[in-house]
Design a protein around this motif. Structure first.
Motif, short mmCIF file in Angstrom:
data_model
loop_
_atom_site.label_atom_id
_atom_site.label_comp_id
_atom_site.label_asym_id
_atom_site.label_seq_id
_atom_site.Cartn_x
_atom_site.Cartn_y
_atom_site.Cartn_z
N THR A 1 0.97 -1.06 -0.03
CA THR A 1 -0.08 -0.05 -0.07
C THR A 1 0.85 1.24 0.06
N PRO A 2 0.24 2.44 -0.15
CA PRO A 2 1.32 3.65 -0.02
C PRO A 2 1.76 3.88 1.18
N ALA A 3 1.11 2.91 2.30
CA ALA A 3 2.09 3.03 3.46
C ALA A 3 2.91 2.02 3.73
N LEU A 4 2.71 0.80 3.38
CA LEU A 4 3.45 -0.45 3.87
C LEU A 4 4.12 -0.89 2.75
N GLN A 5 5.70 -0.96 3.13
CA GLN A 5 6.66 -1.41 2.04
C GLN A 5 7.45 -2.59 2.90
N THR A 6 7.46 -3.97 2.18
CA THR A 6 8.53 -4.82 2.81
C THR A 6 9.66 -5.23 1.78
N GLN A 7 10.56 -5.90 2.47
CA GLN A 7 11.61 -6.59 1.56
C GLN A 7 12.11 -8.00 2.20
N LEU A 8 12.07 -8.97 1.32
CA LEU A 8 12.45 -10.13 1.82
C LEU A 8 13.79 -10.56 0.97
N SER A 9 14.84 -10.69 1.55
CA SER A 9 16.27 -10.93 1.13
C SER A 9 16.99 -12.10 1.73
N VAL B 1 2.56 5.48 9.90
CA VAL B 1 1.55 5.48 10.44
C VAL B 1 0.61 6.60 10.40
N ALA B 2 1.33 7.75 10.13
CA ALA B 2 0.56 9.00 9.74
C ALA B 2 1.56 9.90 9.15
N ALA B 3 1.15 11.02 8.67
CA ALA B 3 2.26 11.91 8.16
C ALA B 3 3.19 12.36 9.12
N GLY B 4 4.40 12.28 8.82
CA GLY B 4 5.62 12.38 9.57
C GLY B 4 6.02 11.30 10.57
N GLN B 5 5.22 10.10 10.55
CA GLN B 5 5.69 9.13 11.48
C GLN B 5 5.56 7.68 10.69
N GLN B 6 6.70 7.15 10.95
CA GLN B 6 6.81 5.59 10.42
C GLN B 6 7.41 4.67 11.55
N LEU C 1 10.32 6.56 13.58
CA LEU C 1 10.83 7.78 13.00
C LEU C 1 9.53 9.01 13.01
N PHE C 2 9.95 9.86 13.71
CA PHE C 2 9.00 10.90 13.91
C PHE C 2 9.54 12.48 13.37
#
Length: 622
Positions: free
Chosen positions: A283-291, A323-328, A363-364
């Protein structure tokens, strides 16, 4: 005061003035996307840690002999080397031991489980796209090894348009080089294939100092072969698969003993790395990487029979959620497996271990205030569990001035060799305990200033590294010659300045490090580390010419822990020029150590004399 020390001190004083007055390239790098600071994509302007980026343009212009030279020339680290560009090399980031810097190549961990730390002489340079250097502990993000920092090397990638890059070079010392690459994309696929060869007759790598055991008056040459391949596929919207493979082969001459001057001693090193990764933007908010990554470092000496092979395997799942704008929120889980093949191991010449880890970060970034918190738990099959954490904060006093600070801890796991040979702890003896992980505890504060095209950063730090593993007195192991023990503590403290500016048509960049890396019990400087070091680099464009110059300077150091064997300071000047013969063809000239200064970074070993290199590079679009 020696002539060498005086020569180094004058440019270092100039570096102070320039670094304090400096700003940035006309080409602003703040929008560059980096990944090393948090293990997820982030704009350089948002990074709170002390991070340096070396670009492909920097790499091509400087034509450094190795990755280690490139890092030293750009003020990222100190370097010690036993001779030429292919000889055993150590890098000291913020004064930390070479084994305390984690090295990644396209995300693959590079390490030696015999000596500890990456084999810098085996790192490729011709195929490098950029390098990110993170100073300061990062075990809360990467686990073991990142006590002094992280160096991440990114090899070249394919672009939208099919293109080639071919280069040939000739120089003194019997040096000749050739490299080439093919880049592009077709449909859902993109690719990059590169190769390089380098051969040199070299120079006499040893010096006839009193007590030297290996001086032989001959030339010690080397040859290197390097190749990389990268294939990516955009399988579906938001779904990308990528495979990267790298191989380097180095064969370097060295002088093993002056009692055998006719013996042609060689070190042969093969480094391999592979990585398969699947990146998903769910989704625009969720990103993953399996390596899954795997590296293999094979080091052999000939005709002296020594062979050691390290393999590192790494399976990781990493990702982020906005999570929200400026929060990850960042998250990670990984398994790391180490294997060492070495005849010195008491377990039939083979030793293995593994680590399982989980971690998270927050991250905030709201208005003038930024905050980052990272935590990680590593469970090692040999020495137990370690918890690490890092807290970083930043506040924008004005739109261009930000104050930053951080606290954190880090660790380095004992190597399999340190634990598994006759020099490791003999647990059958009363009171003998297994080796513990080395631990670092760091605090730092800094200022970051940007104004239009101008930048300046100032960082003050103190890192106490305890449980240091050293080779000490016999008694706790099976060997009568000595044993590995947790007996030392180092105190690494200092101030780093970095900046750049554009004066008229000239781009200026400068770094200055005032540091004091000491043994905490004695107050003596750690071996081969200086109190002062710095660099100045400048370049300008004049019509079809691009001209550049750089100075690297270091104060005096000591070759031994007792601080009785002094190595003089030095200042080296490198010059470069590029001439555009046509749209796709350019001529490049490099003059390193222009004044032919005789320097040494390790007692008994010489550094490169004046070197001249003339290159042609052809970059056609196909």
């Amino acid at each position: 005061m020696s002539h060498a020390f005086s020569a180094a001190r004058r440019p270092l004083l100039a570096l102070s003035a320039l670094a304090l007055a400096a700003s940035a390239h006309a080409q602003n790098k703040l929008d560059t996307v980096v990944t090393t600071a948090t293990r997820t994509p982030q704009r350089l302007a948002e990074v709170l840690a002390d991070l340096t980026v070396i670009t492909r343009a920097d790499i091509e212009r400087q034509a450094a002999a190795s990755v280690a030279d490139l890092l030293r020339n750009n003020g990222c680290a100190e370097m010690a080397r036993n001779g030429g560009a292919a000889a055993t090399t150590s890098l000291f980031l913020r004064g930390a031991d070479s084994r305390h810097t984690l090295v990644l190549v396209d995300g693959v961990r590079m390490d030696s489980q015999s000596t500890g730390g990456a084999s810098w002489q085996g790192m490729p340079v011709a195929q490098v796209e950029r390098i990110e250097v993170l100073k300061g502990p990062a075990s809360a993000i990467y686990g073991s090894d990142a006590v002094g920092g992280v160096v991440q090397i990114f090899t070249r990638k394919g672009g939208r348009q099919i293109s080639a890059d071919l280069g040939v070079a000739l120089g003194n010392l019997g040096t000749h080089k050739a490299d080439g690459g093919l880049f592009g994309s077709s449909g859902i696929f993109d690719f990059a294939v590169t190769g390089a060869i380098e051969e040199s007759d070299g120079f006499n790598s040893t010096v006839d100092y009193p007590g030297s055991f290996s001086y032989v008056p001959d030339r010690d040459g080397w040859h290197k072969y390097q190749g990389t391949a990268r294939i990516g596929a955009q399988v579906a919207p938001g779904q990308r698969a990528e495979f990267v493979a790298l191989r380097t082969h180095t064969n370097a001459q060295y002088d093993g003993s002056k009692s055998k001057p006719l013996v042609d001693d060689h070190t042969v090193q093969d480094t391999d790395a592979r990585r398969l990764a699947w990146t998903s933007q769910w989704t625009p908010a969720l990103q993953t990487q399996l390596s899954y990554g795997q590296s293999r470092d094979r080091y052999e000496t000939q005709p002296s029979p020594y062979l050691t092979i390290t393999q590192v395997r790494n399976l990781a799942l990493t990702g982020s959620y906005a999570v929200a704008a400026g929060q990850q929120i960042n998250f990670q889980g990984e398994r790391i497996e180490d294997e060492l093949q070495n005849s010195g191991l008491v377990t039939a010449g083979v030793g293995k271990r593994h680590r399982n880890a989980v971690g998270a970060g927050y991250l905030f970034n709201q208005g003038a205030f930024s905050l980052q918190a990272h935590a990680r738990h590593d469970a090692d099959s040999q020495f137990g569990s370690v918890n690490t954490g890092t807290l970083l904060a930043g506040y924008a006093i004005t739109p261009g001035l930000r104050v930053v600070g951080s606290v954190g801890n880090a660790f380095r796991a004992p190597t399999i060799y340190q634990q598994g040979t006759v020099y490791g702890p003999d647990l059958s003896k009363p009171g003998v305990k297994p080796l513990m992980a080395e631990h670092g505890h760091n605090v730092e504060a800094g200022l970051k200033y940007t104004a239009g095209a101008h930048e300046l950063s100032l960082t003050a730090y103190r890192n106490r590294v305890g449980n240091l593993i050293t080779f000490g007195a016999a008694g706790s192991c099976q060997s009568a010659f000595g044993c590995y023990q947790n007996v030392s503590e180092a105190k690494l403290q200092g101030v780093s300045l970095a900046g750049a500016t554009q004066l008229a048509a000239v781009n200026l960049r400068a770094t200055l490090d005032l540091q004091k890396p000491t043994d905490a019990s004695t107050g003596l400087l750690l071996a081969r580390r200086a109190k002062r070091l710095g660099s100045v680099n400048a370049d300008t464009v004049l019509g079809d010419w691009t001209m550049g110059a750089g100075v690297q300077a270091s104060g005096a150091r000591f070759d031994n822990a007792a601080n009785t064997r002094r190595l003089g300071g030095y200042a080296l000047m490198n010059l470069n020029a590029q001439y555009k013969l046509s749209r796709d063809l350019k001529l490049q000239l490099n003059l390193d150590n222009a004044f032919d200064r005789a320097t040494t970074t390790a007692y008994g070993y010489a550094s490169a004399p004046r070197t001249v290199l003339a290159s042609l590079r052809w970059t056609p679009a196909l």
